[in-house]
Design an enzyme around this catalytic site. Structure first.
Site, short mmCIF file in Angstrom:
data_model
loop_
_atom_site.label_atom_id
_atom_site.label_comp_id
_atom_site.label_asym_id
_atom_site.label_seq_id
_atom_site.Cartn_x
_atom_site.Cartn_y
_atom_site.Cartn_z
N HIS A 372 0.81 -1.23 0.00
CA HIS A 372 0.00 0.00 0.00
C HIS A 372 0.84 1.27 0.00
O HIS A 372 0.27 2.36 0.17
CB HIS A 372 -0.93 0.04 1.21
CG HIS A 372 -1.96 -1.04 1.23
ND1 HIS A 372 -3.25 -0.85 0.80
CD2 HIS A 372 -1.88 -2.32 1.64
CE1 HIS A 372 -3.93 -1.98 0.94
NE2 HIS A 372 -3.11 -2.89 1.46
N LYS A 563 -9.20 13.41 4.46
CA LYS A 563 -8.23 12.31 4.44
C LYS A 563 -7.23 12.59 5.54
O LYS A 563 -7.23 13.69 6.11
CB LYS A 563 -7.52 12.25 3.09
CG LYS A 563 -6.99 13.63 2.61
CD LYS A 563 -6.31 13.57 1.26
CE LYS A 563 -7.27 13.53 0.10
NZ LYS A 563 -7.09 12.41 -0.79
N ARG A 564 -6.38 11.59 5.88
CA ARG A 564 -5.35 11.87 6.88
C ARG A 564 -4.53 13.09 6.46
O ARG A 564 -4.34 13.34 5.27
CB ARG A 564 -4.43 10.64 7.04
CG ARG A 564 -5.10 9.49 7.78
CD ARG A 564 -5.48 9.86 9.19
NE ARG A 564 -4.31 10.01 10.02
CZ ARG A 564 -3.88 9.10 10.89
NH1 ARG A 564 -4.54 7.97 11.07
NH2 ARG A 564 -2.80 9.32 11.61
N LYS A 569 -0.09 14.53 0.80
CA LYS A 569 -1.47 14.74 0.36
C LYS A 569 -1.76 16.22 0.08
O LYS A 569 -2.76 16.57 -0.51
CB LYS A 569 -2.44 14.19 1.40
CG LYS A 569 -2.34 12.66 1.57
CD LYS A 569 -3.25 12.18 2.69
CE LYS A 569 -3.07 10.70 3.03
NZ LYS A 569 -3.75 9.79 2.09
N THR A 671 -9.00 6.12 -1.80
CA THR A 671 -10.31 5.48 -1.91
C THR A 671 -11.40 6.53 -1.67
O THR A 671 -12.52 6.37 -2.15
CB THR A 671 -10.46 4.32 -0.91
OG1 THR A 671 -9.92 4.75 0.35
CG2 THR A 671 -9.73 3.09 -1.38
N LYS A 675 -15.26 7.47 -3.36
CA LYS A 675 -16.51 7.75 -2.61
C LYS A 675 -17.10 9.07 -3.07
O LYS A 675 -18.32 9.20 -3.24
CB LYS A 675 -16.22 7.75 -1.11
CG LYS A 675 -15.76 6.38 -0.59
CD LYS A 675 -15.13 6.43 0.80
CE LYS A 675 -14.37 5.13 1.07
NZ LYS A 675 -13.49 5.20 2.24
C1 26Q Z 1 3.20 0.74 10.51
C2 26Q Z 1 4.14 0.45 11.49
C3 26Q Z 1 4.00 0.94 12.78
C4 26Q Z 1 2.89 1.69 13.10
C5 26Q Z 1 1.93 1.99 12.12
C6 26Q Z 1 2.08 1.52 10.83
C7 26Q Z 1 1.09 1.84 9.80
C8 26Q Z 1 -0.28 1.79 10.05
C9 26Q Z 1 -1.20 2.11 9.08
C10 26Q Z 1 1.48 2.19 8.52
C11 26Q Z 1 0.55 2.50 7.55
C12 26Q Z 1 -0.82 2.46 7.81
C13 26Q Z 1 -1.84 2.78 6.82
C14 26Q Z 1 -1.61 3.02 5.54
C15 26Q Z 1 -2.67 3.38 4.59
O1 26Q Z 1 -3.79 3.64 4.98
N1 26Q Z 1 -2.36 3.41 3.29
C16 26Q Z 1 -3.36 3.76 2.28
O2 26Q Z 1 -3.98 2.57 1.84
C17 26Q Z 1 -5.07 2.83 0.99
C18 26Q Z 1 -5.73 1.52 0.65
O3 26Q Z 1 -4.94 0.81 -0.27
C19 26Q Z 1 -4.63 3.59 -0.25
O4 26Q Z 1 -5.77 3.95 -0.98
C20 26Q Z 1 -3.84 4.85 0.13
O5 26Q Z 1 -3.30 5.43 -1.03
C21 26Q Z 1 -2.73 4.48 1.11
O6 26Q Z 1 -2.07 5.65 1.56
#
Ligand code: 26Q
Length: 833
Positions: A372, A563-564, A569, A671, A675
């Site tokens: 991702h 979004k975050r 972004k 995503t 929406k």
């Molecule tokens: C990793 C290690 C330690 C702590 C936290 C994390 C961590 C947690 C969540 C790293 C990343 C995430 C989330 C990532 C995320 O939401 N990525 C998004 O995924 C979507 C679904 O595929 C995409 O549409 C987005 O582009 C992408 O940014």
């Protein structure tokens, strides 16, 4: 009579707990209020009624749930397991009512009790068990898996505290603990009988077994128990009801007797507390210091429990262990569960005595991996000492996997040491680190990205050597979102219009939305289309006023970025445009500018200072712009606090314009973009992630494209990007940055935004200044198009019309065919004797 109240439930011919009619629902809601909530109607709070209704709905899913498991076992069905550290499932009640097809009956049943369904829906606390896109994607996929009647289990962690609640104080983000379980969770079913043990720390010993074979024994320092906690996931208008199984950590024994006998009572209690800490809290992404031991422990904990559960179910089906890949497939949602590669090997080799080569074959055929992110700072690695200390046996297995893998690479590319170093599971360029993306890739039969561009870049950059070695393993599956939640549930006005125009059935065959294109220029249809949008904007305007106090005009163009918060972004690019418009209006107060309302929403990681400063900037701009008499309401800026699934329900349907303005090559897919599109918003966006495919579907004339392409971004960076030159060459941009630096949006404080302005002028890693002029120019085209009402309406209709590709049903079908080799199984509710 002595005045004691008596309660009579309405009678009904329908069976208790499963009848879907109004009377049965009404009767069971009242029964639940009394039997489960111990309340009588006259004194019941809305929350009591919510619980009573939720349990009535849950009961109705249980017949389906039981029939589903029974059928899977009886039919030897292959099951898709979706392993994810996050499931952002959102509020359950409304969605379950829709999927069961009983929304209207429930509404009527409540009305008869003098209650309002919408009020009860608004009471539900959502489980915030995810950060953003990745967690929400997992939830959309569960909805599609059940709707498509695919045997599936979601596996994850039952965090006691999900993603923090966001409050805005003095313009700054403040994090508040998410206590989502405080009032109880009616949807989950605790299964104390489904529990597994997971070891941590300690040491390994090698021995020889009775038959003279080399064996390794891991003696963990401590063990944690994982207990299953299930949430039913009903499909839309089908009998399938799959399960989301989340693991809750518990101490193995509430008091360790040995420690207790030895007199170390406090040490025993301490261990109990430590064990329970494991599933306590969800980690936010984008934390600079992500090297947290507890995070790795969480990942191993849920992966080990999930694999043990799959093997238990395999045995239940009477299948031998080498049949695992035929009966189960496990999708790794990013690298977070990638320790599964080593853990499955450990279970097979150490515990089941399967020879290494056979174990490796089983492991690889069972697992597949979705990436991702391409951002180097987001690629997961773990320092060797931490890894070794926590998971001593797993690191040995990873070393053995690496040794065998690198031997193969050496044979294929003799003498290419640089390649060996690049591909190794261990990064040895500095202090040694385990590369989780490499582990996941080597241990999987399929690897995929989440949008066409992202999958291509994945093969060209992060996993290039692997794609060269095993081209057949690489796939693309463009993300999708569920139209049941993001259209039917959250935009009932639109759903009604579509039912009337296309007939029912569009929500499970979203390509049928194309039929809307015929009506795109029909004046009567356009008028209905606009009135749906207008009503949605009124709802959002009311929510904005109650959440922030800002009054916005529902007739204004609603320009939304939710979004975050992250520099890639580029919420700050949007902010620079708002300041540009503000300065223009101040200079030329008579300018005939159509009113715009800019809405932002999203959380910043608690340790991400720049993201938090961007929130402060947006609020600073809002403070100045909203009340300026010279602006006279033509610009409104709103930061909507605590963006989550529940708020998303009324935000997407109210959007006229969707901001998808990430630096090209950085957003894997997005995503939210999908929406917005489904709900008739037009997109202003870069050639990034799924935006590219959105534009392909809707046509360039219905999409506001701007900015550098991913290739151009790389070229500009290669040639030495000097952002200050863009500011020097563009008077407007320079003045905007100066105004921000002057304290104008920070109550005279010239220091507050200095880090942000300096960063843009001297580093600007995400090319905000390079794309500024193109963005402003494209926004002018947006304003022009907005003035032409029939044109805008046509474009809006066409956006919905061509959104069919972005249903998560399409994405799940692709996973089933390309990666999982799995087929639907019909569930019947008729009881066989
Ligand atoms: C990793 C290690 C330690 C702590 C936290 C994390 C961590 C947690 C969540 C790293 C990343 C995430 C989330 C990532 C995320 O939401 N990525 C998004 O995924 C979507 C679904 O595929 C995409 O549409 C987005 O582009 C992408 O940014």
């Amino acid at each position: 009579m002595d005045g004691t109240p008596t309660f009579e439930s309405p009678t009904s011919a329908e069976p208790a707990r499963s009848g879907l009619g109004v009377e049965a629902l009404q009767r069971d809601i009242v029964d639940n209020l009394i039997c489960l909530q111990a309340r009588y109607p006259e004194i019941a709070t809305p929350h009591d009624w919510y619980m009573a209704l939720a349990y009535a709905v849950r009961d109705r899913m249980m017949t389906r749930r039981v029939a589903t498991t029974h059928t899977y076992v009886a039919r030897d069905a292959k099951v898709a397991c979706y392993l994810s550290a996050e499931f952002l499932i959102g509020p359950q009640l409304g969605n379950n009512l829709i999927n069961l097809g009983i929304e209207n009956n429930a509404r009527e049943a409540l009305q008869a009790l003098g209650l309002d369904l919408d009020e009860l829906l608004s009471i539900e606390e959502e489980p915030g068990l995810g950060n953003g896109g990745l967690g929400r994607l997992a939830a959309c996929y569960l909805d599609s898996l059940s709707t498509l009647e695919i045997p599936a289990i979601g596996y994850g962690i039952r965090y006691e505290f999900g993603i923090f609640d966001q409050e805005i104080r003095d313009g700054w983000q403040v994090e508040v603990t998410d206590k989502w379980l405080q009032k109880g969770n009616p949807w989950e079913i605790l299964r104390p009988d489904v529990a597994f043990y997971v070891g941590f720390g300690g040491r390994t010993e090698s021995t020889t077994d009775d038959e003279g074979r080399f064996r390794v024994r891991w003696i963990p320092a401590y063990t944690v128990k994982g207990v299953a906690c299930d949430t039913p996931i009903p499909g839309f208008h089908v009998n399938t009801c799959n399960s989301l199984r989340l693991w809750k950590s518990e101490a193995v024994e509430s008091f360790d007797l040995q420690d207790f006998n030895a007199g170390d009572y406090y040490e025993a209690v301490h261990e109990k507390v430590q064990s329970e800490t494991l599933s306590k809290v969800l980690y936010p992404n984008d934390e600079p210091e992500a090297g947290k031991r507890l995070r790795l422990a969480q990942q191993y904990f849920f992966v080990s429990c999930s694999l043990q559960d799959m093997l238990r179910l395999l045995a239940l089906k009477g299948e031998p262990i080498d049949r695992l890949p035929d009966m189960f497939t496990a999708q790794l949602n990013d690298t977070h569960p990638s320790i599964a590669v080593a853990e499955l090997m450990r279970i097979l080799v150490d515990e089941r005595q399967v020879p290494w080569d056979d174990a490796w074959d089983i492991t690889r055929r069972t697992l597949s991996y979705t990436n991702h992110t391409l951002l180097p700072e987001a690629l997961e690695t773990w320092g060797l000492p931490l890894f070794q200390g926590l998971l001593p046996r797993l690191i040995e297995i990873i070393y053995e996997i690496n040794r065998r893998f690198l031997d193969d690479v050496r044979q294929r590319y003799p003498g290419d040491d640089a390649r060996i170093a690049r591909m190794s599971l261990i990064d040895e360029s500095g202090a040694k680190r385990v590369r989780m993306a490499h582990l996941a890739t080597v241990g999987s039969h399929a690897v995929n990205g989440v949008a066409a561009l992202h999958s291509k870049l994945l093969e060209e950059t992060v996993l290039r050597d692997f794609a060269e070695l095993w081209p057949e393993r690489f796939h693309n599956v463009t993300n999708g979102v569920t139209p049941r939640r993001f259209m039917m549930l959250s935009n009932p006005g639109l759903a009604k219009l579509l039912d009337d125009g296309l007939g029912e059935g569009w929500a499970t065959d979203l390509s049928r939305l194309r039929e809307l294109a015929e009506y795109a220029d029909d004046a009567a249809f356009q008028a209905r289309w606009r009135s749906v949008k207008q009503a949605n904007k009124q709802i959002l305007a009311a929510k904005i006023q109650s959440a922030t106090g800002v009054v916005v005009d529902p007739a204004a163009l609603f320009d939304i970025q939710v979004k975050r918060i992250h520099e890639y972004k580029r919420q700050h690019l949007n902010a620079l445009y708002i300041v540009t418009q503000y300065m223009r209006l101040r200079r030329e107060p008579q300018l005939p500018l159509a009113p715009r309302c800019f809405v932002f929403g999203g959380k910043a990681a608690p340790g991400y200072a720049m993201a938090k400063l961007i929130i402060r900037l947006i609020n600073g701009i809002a403070e100045v712009v909203n009340d300026d008499p010279a602006i006279n309401g033509r610009l409104k800026v709103v930061f909507f606090p605590d963006f989550n699934v529940k708020n998303a329900h009324f935000i997407y349907p109210a959007a006229d314009l969707s901001e998808q303005i990430s630096t090209a090559g950085k957003e894997a897919s997005g995503t939210g973009n999908m929406k917005f599109m489904m709900n008739g918003a037009l997109t202003i966006g870069t050639l990034d992630g799924a935006n590219i495919e959105i534009r392909e579907e809707v046509g360039d004339e219905n999409f506001f494209l701007f900015g550098l392409s991913a290739d151009e971004v790389e070229r500009v960076k290669r040639e030495g990007y000097r952002p200050a030159e863009y500011a020097n060459a563009n008077r407007k941009l320079r003045e905007v940055l100066e105004l921000i630096g002057s304290g104008h949006f920070s109550r005279g404080d010239r220091e507050m935004f200095r880090p942000l302005v300096d960063n843009l002028l001297h580093h600007d890693p995400f090319l905000v200044l390079a794309d500024y002029a193109a963005y402003v120019a494209r926004q002018e085209d947006v304003s022009l198009a907005w003035r032409d009402v029939p044109r805008w309406t046509r474009m809006s209709i066409l956006n919905t019309a061509y959104a069919g590709k972005f249903s998560s049903d399409r994405a799940i079908r692709e996973y089933c065919e390309q990666i999982w080799n799995i087929r639907p199984v019909k569930i019947s509710l008729e009881r066989r004797s």
